[in-house]
Scaffold this motif. Structure first.
Motif, short mmCIF file in Angstrom:
data_model
loop_
_atom_site.label_atom_id
_atom_site.label_comp_id
_atom_site.label_asym_id
_atom_site.label_seq_id
_atom_site.Cartn_x
_atom_site.Cartn_y
_atom_site.Cartn_z
N LEU B 206 0.83 -1.21 0.00
CA LEU B 206 0.00 0.00 0.00
C LEU B 206 0.86 1.26 0.00
N VAL B 207 1.90 1.27 0.82
CA VAL B 207 2.74 2.46 0.91
C VAL B 207 3.47 2.71 -0.41
N ARG B 208 3.91 1.61 -1.07
CA ARG B 208 4.57 1.78 -2.36
C ARG B 208 3.57 2.03 -3.48
N GLY B 209 2.29 1.73 -3.24
CA GLY B 209 1.27 1.91 -4.27
C GLY B 209 1.36 0.87 -5.38
N ASP B 210 1.75 -0.36 -5.03
CA ASP B 210 1.96 -1.40 -6.04
C ASP B 210 0.68 -2.02 -6.59
N ILE B 211 -0.41 -1.90 -5.85
CA ILE B 211 -1.61 -2.65 -6.24
C ILE B 211 -2.54 -1.78 -7.08
N ASP B 212 -3.44 -2.42 -7.85
CA ASP B 212 -4.39 -1.63 -8.63
C ASP B 212 -5.85 -1.98 -8.32
N ALA B 213 -6.07 -2.68 -7.22
CA ALA B 213 -7.42 -2.89 -6.67
C ALA B 213 -7.24 -3.52 -5.30
N THR B 232 -3.40 5.15 -1.16
CA THR B 232 -3.47 4.12 -2.21
C THR B 232 -4.85 3.48 -2.24
N LEU B 233 -5.39 3.18 -1.03
CA LEU B 233 -6.73 2.56 -0.97
C LEU B 233 -7.78 3.48 -1.58
N ALA B 234 -7.60 4.80 -1.43
CA ALA B 234 -8.56 5.75 -1.99
C ALA B 234 -8.37 5.89 -3.50
N ARG B 235 -7.13 5.72 -3.97
CA ARG B 235 -6.83 5.91 -5.40
C ARG B 235 -7.31 4.73 -6.26
N VAL B 236 -7.07 3.50 -5.77
CA VAL B 236 -7.46 2.32 -6.55
C VAL B 236 -8.89 1.92 -6.20
N PRO B 237 -9.55 1.13 -7.05
CA PRO B 237 -10.88 0.65 -6.65
C PRO B 237 -10.77 -0.27 -5.44
N THR B 238 -11.41 0.12 -4.34
CA THR B 238 -11.40 -0.70 -3.13
C THR B 238 -12.80 -1.23 -2.89
N ILE B 239 -12.87 -2.49 -2.50
CA ILE B 239 -14.15 -3.15 -2.21
C ILE B 239 -14.09 -3.60 -0.76
N VAL B 240 -15.12 -3.29 0.02
CA VAL B 240 -15.12 -3.61 1.44
C VAL B 240 -16.31 -4.48 1.80
N LEU B 241 -16.05 -5.54 2.56
CA LEU B 241 -17.12 -6.33 3.17
C LEU B 241 -17.00 -6.13 4.67
N ASP B 242 -18.03 -5.57 5.31
CA ASP B 242 -17.95 -5.34 6.75
C ASP B 242 -19.35 -5.20 7.33
#
Lengths: 115, 319
Positions: B206-213, B232-242
């Motif tokens: 996350l800190v490096r911004g390596d992921i794209d979802a 990073t979580l705000a930039r990429v599409p994030t899906i949450v189950l909670d």
């Protein structure tokens, strides 16, 4: 109001996973706990069967679960390196499904252990 | 790193006459640990209960747990690895430099006394918390403590166990282990599992911004990660189950409300000693379980084309 008493309920708040809790519930709320510690008691009492949140949100707007599932699948399918993260407050059965999803979409899968 | 010499909490209750807590505050974070499993219980081989046991607490500051301890050793912050290393040397009877020990905030006599007690006991256990495993040295600290426990078996029975925080984080380790062969930070991008903490661990990705979802379930990284990770979580599409609309849900593209584990959804959870326990849900939730939602997402993904590149694309070098 009928109160149901459940013996030997399992608390999943912390890693102790105490399985000797007595719960008194009225079908909607847990009204009383026995044997639970202060953390466990508030965990049980603060989670109800009421509908306090929308079924799903897409871009902050209320949506149906079907649409949200479809949107989630689309985002995850399109991604090159998705991350599946968390897994700590879910059952082993849900964790197993999450591993299956991670394999399907070619993801990194990780839990709180790595923090 | 040489594996984990461990046991169940039942064995601790029935046998452990020496209990060491390192970098944890069970009095406030695991309130029933003392009373249900460790120091307060009368065990099969400890009919005297608390009187028959010695409890040592190692931490950087006085917490509520100090009251329960026979001996409290206050280590200077970030010096845990040095203390464990000195203990390992003393266990083997090697000479240890007094000045080096004093840098850790402790005295050589204190460590020697601790080692003598550890060797004298019949069954020793070290519980280590995040104060050890999440501070300077991180997983190397955990490895050092596990090695210390293993090496103590040349003298007496000795085990170590991590104090797991969240409900079923031990279960996550177990499930990932039997499905992928690794306990956490597993990369399946190439179609087979690869393990490399620091590279494939969430905070680093996350800190490096390596992921794209991101697909988040049973966690709220939006509240706990460092700011670059949250970005990073705000930039990429994030899906949450909670079960709740969390901090992460607020920056996510998709949130699905699920029923609460153990209160409304059934299943299995692992205790910190890796004993699986069935859950007994009592309330009927208006929301689906995490398990069901993940299964539905899998079914929706299945309808799409496979994610692996087509052989023709690979041959043409477009990849």
């Amino acid at each position: 109001m009928t109160v149901t008493i459940t013996q030997n309920a399992t608390c999943t708040f912390c890693g102790c996973v105490c399985d000797d809790i007595e719960l008194h519930d009225d079908g909607v709320k847990i009204i009383k706990t026995k044997a639970a510690c202060s953390l466990g008691a508030s965990w049980f009492v603060n989670h109800t069967a009421e509908k306090l949140y929308p079924d799903a949100l897409i871009d902050g707007k209320e949506a149906s679960v079907d649409d949200a599932v479809e949107a989630a699948a689309e985002y995850l399918h399109r991604a090159n390196m998705p991350l599946v993260y968390g897994l700590s407050n879910v059952t082993c059965e849900a964790q197993r499904e999450a591993v299956s999803l991670a394999e399907k979409i070619g993801a990194v899968i990780d839990s709180h252990t790595s923090l | 790193m040489g594996g984990k010499v461990s046991c169940t909490l039942g064995e601790v209750k029935n046998r452990a006459d020496f209990i060491l807590y390192w970098g944890g505050n069970p009095a406030e974070c695991h309130p029933r640990h003392f009373t249900k499993y460790t120091i307060m219980q009368k065990g099969k081989f400890l009919p005297e209960g608390r009187k028959g046991r010695t409890m040592v607490l190692v931490d950087i500051r006085e917490t509520m747990s100090v009251k329960a301890a026979d001996i409290f050793l206050q280590v200077r912050p970030g010096k845990d690895f040095e203390v464990v290393t000195a203990l390992r040397a003393l266990v083997k009877g090697n000479r240890v430099d007094t000045a080096l020990v004093e840098e850790t905030g402790l005295k050589l006599e204190q460590l020697q006394d601790l080692v003598d007690r550890m060797k004298r006991c019949k069954f020793g256990v070290i519980f280590f918390g995040m104060g050890l495993s999440m501070t300077r040295g991180k997983h190397m600290n955990s490895a050092a403590v596990l090695t210390l426990a293993a090496e103590m078996n040349a003298f007496t029975k000795f085990v170590a166990m991590p104090m797991r925080g969240h409900g079923n984080v031990a279960g996550a380790d177990m499930v990932l282990r039997w499905t992928t062969g690794y306990p956490f930070g597993v990369n399946l991008c190439r179609g087979f599992p690869r393990f490399n903490p620091g590279e494939f661990s969430t905070v680093d990705l996350l800190v490096r911004g390596d992921i794209d979802a991101a697909f988040v379930l049973g966690a709220d990284p939006g509240a706990t990660m460092p700011q670059p990770g949250i970005d990073t979580l705000a930039r990429v599409p994030t899906i949450v189950l909670d079960p709740k609309v969390t901090h992460t849900s607020k920056l996510a593209r998709v949130h699905i409300t699920t029923s609460v584990t153990g209160i409304s959804s059934p299943g299995t959870a692992y205790r910190m000693d890796e004993v699986p326990l069935p859950l007994r849900p009592v309330l009927k939730s208006p929301y689906p379980s995490d398990e069901e939602v993940v299964r539905r997402i899998i079914a929706a993904v299945d309808k799409k084309s496979a994610w692996l590149p087509k052989p023709a694309t690979m041959a043409s070098g477009v990849m």
